[in-house]
Design an enzyme around this catalytic site. Structure first.
Site, PDB file in Angstrom:
ATOM      1  N   ASP A 197     -31.959  48.719  18.883  1.00 20.83           N
ATOM      2  CA  ASP A 197     -32.242  47.495  18.134  1.00 20.83           C
ATOM      3  C   ASP A 197     -33.720  47.148  18.301  1.00 20.83           C
ATOM      4  O   ASP A 197     -34.443  47.755  19.097  1.00 20.83           O
ATOM      5  CB  ASP A 197     -31.314  46.344  18.518  1.00 20.83           C
ATOM      6  CG  ASP A 197     -31.527  45.853  19.933  1.00 20.83           C
ATOM      7  OD1 ASP A 197     -32.544  46.203  20.557  1.00 20.83           O
ATOM      8  OD2 ASP A 197     -30.671  45.091  20.425  1.00 20.83           O
ATOM      9  N   GLU A 254     -29.975  43.324  13.613  1.00 19.12           N
ATOM     10  CA  GLU A 254     -31.014  44.322  13.875  1.00 19.12           C
ATOM     11  C   GLU A 254     -30.499  45.485  14.712  1.00 19.12           C
ATOM     12  O   GLU A 254     -31.289  46.247  15.280  1.00 19.12           O
ATOM     13  CB  GLU A 254     -32.204  43.652  14.576  1.00 19.12           C
ATOM     14  CG  GLU A 254     -31.957  43.196  15.983  1.00 19.12           C
ATOM     15  CD  GLU A 254     -31.402  41.787  16.091  1.00 19.12           C
ATOM     16  OE1 GLU A 254     -31.550  41.190  17.173  1.00 19.12           O
ATOM     17  OE2 GLU A 254     -30.818  41.287  15.101  1.00 19.12           O
TER      18      GLU A 254
END
Length: 336
Positions: free
Chosen positions: A208, A251
């Site tokens: 991420d 994300e």
């Protein structure tokens, strides 16, 4: 004055036939009825052809004994050939069937011989190179000593395009065009089954973005979306065709790497990390900025391996990388 006598040659009433049958005027009536019938048949034929064109549905007739094949007008249109220059034949039809579908079409014809039914969906390649999808339905009707296959062919190309689009939507993330969590998990289960059976190496990378909330807060959500879209494009371009890049949500991203051991997977993760870090982004206000990611890598190992275990190890490695300072790759102990 002499009395008149009955005479077989006397004048008959106008319109009466010589044999005492129906009046001669009935011939004109029959003629008119025949003309009306011909007109009605022509109208029905026109209506049938119109309905076929609207529905993209044509009908055909094949003699299984002689091979003679008849096509209605719409089929010529579906196959993109001119009825003035193309004569329907079984050989000519097969020549236009997509090579990957020919075996299933021939099998359907064999079933028609054996069971009297024909039902097959396949592609055709028109003379102009366009590929169309069609659905054929027919049954085998004995006619004397001949066997006649009468069926329909319907152009289902638009339906197939819609099905493909729906299939893509069901497994694709709308923003990044990467695979979604649901499809990633399905493929992960499949790869685990293959690993258990054949022992083929498979690895998983979870990553991420570092401080992604700061990107949204500082440069705006459109800039954050730009980052996600750009990295999605990078993954599609740089990974192998059999790799599975996915956006798990927000994300968070994942890579499923079949036929890839832990050491090689660490190399892939490091390459992705570096490519992302080297990218430059621009906010709507014209401010340039860069981003970084942290990756956790794990690989299948052992006969007792589970999907939950490999994801847990990759996730633990990811957060170990966060604690160690971010913008790095952390893998299972034996891969370091």
């Amino acid at each position: 004055m002499k009395a008149s006598h009955n005479n077989s040659k006397r004048e008959r009433p106008k319109g009466e036939s010589h044999d005492g049958g129906s009046p001669a005027v009935s011939c004109e009536q029959v003629r008119r009825e025949l003309e009306e019938a011909h007109e009605e048949i022509a109208h029905l034929k026109y209506t049938l052809n119109r309905v076929q064109r609207i529905a993209r549905l044509g009908y055909w007739r094949l003699s299984l004994k002689t091979g003679d094949l008849f096509w209605s007008e719409v089929i010529y249109d579906i196959f993109g050939v001119d009825p003035k220059s193309f004569t329907p034949s079984l050989l000519g039809f097969k020549a236009m069937v997509h090579p990957e579908d020919l075996e299933s079409v021939e099998a359907a014809i064999v079933r028609a011989h054996q069971k009297g039914q024909h039902d097959v969906v396949h592609r055709i390649i028109r003379p102009d190179g366009e590929i169309r999808w069609v659905h054929e339905l027919a049954d085998n009707v004995p006619e004397g000593d001949d066997q006649i296959l009468i069926g329909t062919v319907r152009d289902i190309t638009e339906q197939k395009k819609l099905e493909l689009r729906l299939r893509q939507l069901s497994r694709t993330d709308e923003l990044t065009a990467l695979f979604n969590r649901r499809y990633f998990m399905q493929r992960l289960v499949q790869e685990l089954a293959r690993y258990r059976r054949y022992g083929r190496p498979t690895s998983v990378v979870l990553f991420d973005f570092d401080y992604f909330k700061r990107i949204n807060d500082t440069h705006g959500h459109p800039a954050g979306d730009q980052v996600l879209v750009s990295v999605g494009a990078l993954l599609r371009e740089r990974l192998r065709t059999n790799d599975i890049p996915a956006r798990l949500g927000g994300e968070e991203f994942a890579l499923l790497l079949p036929e890839t051991g832990l050491k090689e997977a660490v190399g892939v993760a490091e390459k992705v990390r570096q490519l992302v870090f080297e990218q430059a982004f621009m906010s709507e206000e014209g401010n340039r900025f860069s981003v970084s990611i942290t990756c956790g890598v794990s690989a299948f190992h052992g006969t007792e391996e589970t999907v939950e275990a490999i994801l847990h190890r990759a996730d633990q490695n990811l957060y170990e990388g966060k604690r160690a300072g971010r913008n790095r790759v952390v893998a299972d102990e034996r891969g370091r």
